[in-house]
Design an enzyme around this catalytic site. Structure first.
Site, PDB file in Angstrom:
ATOM      1  N   LYS A  13       0.839  -1.208   0.000  1.00  0.00           N
ATOM      2  CA  LYS A  13       0.000   0.000   0.000  1.00  0.00           C
ATOM      3  C   LYS A  13       0.874   1.258   0.000  1.00  0.00           C
ATOM      4  CE  LYS A  13      -1.934  -1.137   3.935  1.00  0.00           C
ATOM      5  NZ  LYS A  13      -1.249  -2.406   4.276  1.00  0.00           N
ATOM      6  N   ARG A  88      -9.795   0.453   8.288  1.00  0.00           N
ATOM      7  CA  ARG A  88      -9.322  -0.896   8.602  1.00  0.00           C
ATOM      8  C   ARG A  88     -10.345  -1.711   9.350  1.00  0.00           C
ATOM      9  NH1 ARG A  88      -3.608   0.292   8.541  1.00  0.00           N
ATOM     10  NH2 ARG A  88      -2.406  -1.518   9.135  1.00  0.00           N
ATOM     11  N   ARG A 119      11.921  -5.311   4.989  1.00  0.00           N
ATOM     12  CA  ARG A 119      11.630  -3.899   4.698  1.00  0.00           C
ATOM     13  C   ARG A 119      12.572  -2.962   5.447  1.00  0.00           C
ATOM     14  NH1 ARG A 119       5.833  -1.421   5.449  1.00  0.00           N
ATOM     15  NH2 ARG A 119       5.977  -2.410   7.491  1.00  0.00           N
ATOM     16  N   ARG A 152      11.344  -0.808  10.982  1.00  0.00           N
ATOM     17  CA  ARG A 152      10.246  -0.446  11.874  1.00  0.00           C
ATOM     18  C   ARG A 152      10.174  -1.377  13.086  1.00  0.00           C
ATOM     19  NH1 ARG A 152       4.893   0.496   8.395  1.00  0.00           N
ATOM     20  NH2 ARG A 152       4.036  -0.914   9.964  1.00  0.00           N
ATOM     21  N   ARG A 163      -0.103  -9.008  13.385  1.00  0.00           N
ATOM     22  CA  ARG A 163      -0.745  -8.028  12.495  1.00  0.00           C
ATOM     23  C   ARG A 163      -1.547  -8.728  11.404  1.00  0.00           C
ATOM     24  NH1 ARG A 163       4.579  -5.246  10.918  1.00  0.00           N
ATOM     25  NH2 ARG A 163       3.411  -4.014   9.392  1.00  0.00           N
TER      26      ARG A 163
END
Ligand code: AP5
Ligand code: ZN
Length: 209
Positions: A13, A88, A119, A152, A163
């Site tokens: 996204k 969400r 990432r 992160r 998640r």
């Protein structure tokens, strides 16, 4: 353009949003980025949000809806915006009364675990990278601004799996909500290369506006 980017964590996204910003010139509203900024600044919202984010859970609807409503009422959002990471939950979707194009990114869970684990993000400009799929030219350094690449806090395997669980339980029903509401819902195969996904994203948005 008023667009919602829907999909599991790591589906791309944020990557797609950067592409839309450069092509369509509308602001990207990433609720995750806004919450991380609030955590870093130590605001009341940030202090509340941190416990949920670290646990891989969603921040309460009332908190996040207030944050988004305040943001989309700003003058730079008058001609459109990209929502990255909102809504969400079905109650969040109901709170957002505007007609929108919704792009739903679909990727298998195991691919997502690999993507999120690798990432890295530029600490200065926010540009997204991946150790294997989209490495920077110089290790640890942003191609665009020379900033340092960081990982992160919630991109560790245990939190990533939590998640994904939260996504399947609370966010997957949002696609069904938009499908039933009869608006423009475009399902995209997000497992392909980012450049291929971007071609479909641009085409869908040109059709929508
Ligand atoms: P948020 O920041 O929104 O995180 P997320 O949904 O978990 O999504 P990500 O940002 O991790 O993934 P992405 O889809 O943007 O993927 P990306 O493009 O970076 O939310 C964080 C937390 O905040 C939540 O857990 C929650 O607690 C809270 N929160 C936020 N919004 C909320 C809301 N509305 N309500 C309640 N709570 C909220 O790509 C991932 C990686 O893959 C990158 O390394 C990238 O380079 C790579 N990649 C991208 N595309 C491809 C491709 N096509 N092929 C290969 N690699 C790719
Ligand atoms: Zn940068």
């Amino acid at each position: 353009v008023r667009v919602v980017l829907l999909g599991p964590p790591g589906a791309g996204k944020g990557t797609a949003a950067s592409g839309i910003v450069s092509e369509f010139g509308v602001p990207q509203i990433s609720t995750g980025d806004m919450l991380r900024a609030a955590v870093a600044a130590g605001t009341r919202t940030g202090l509340e949000a941190k416990q949920y984010m670290d646990a891989g859970k969603l921040v309460p609807d009332t908190t996040i809806v207030a944050v988004v409503q305040e943001r989309i009422s700003q003058p730079d959002c008058a001609s459109g915006f990209i929502l990255d990471g909102f809504p969400r939950t079905v109650p969040q979707a109901e709170a957002l009364d505007k007609a929108l194009a919704v792009l739903s990114f679909e990727v298998e869970d195991e691919d997502l675990v690999a993507r999120l684990g690798g990432r890295r993000t530029c600490a200065k400009c926010g540009a997204p990278y991946h150790l294997r799929n989209m490495p920077p030219r110089v290790a640890g350094v942003c191609d665009k601004c020379g900033g340092q690449l960081v990982q992160r806090a919630d991109d560790n395997e245990a939190t990533i799996r939590k998640r994904l669980e939260t996504f399947h339980a609370q966010t997957a029903p949002v696609a069904e909500y938009y499908r039933k509401s009869g608006g423009l819902l475009v399902r995209l195969d997000g497992s392909r290369r980012a450049s291929e996904v971007q071609v479909d994203v641009s085409a869908a948005l040109r059709r929508a506006c």
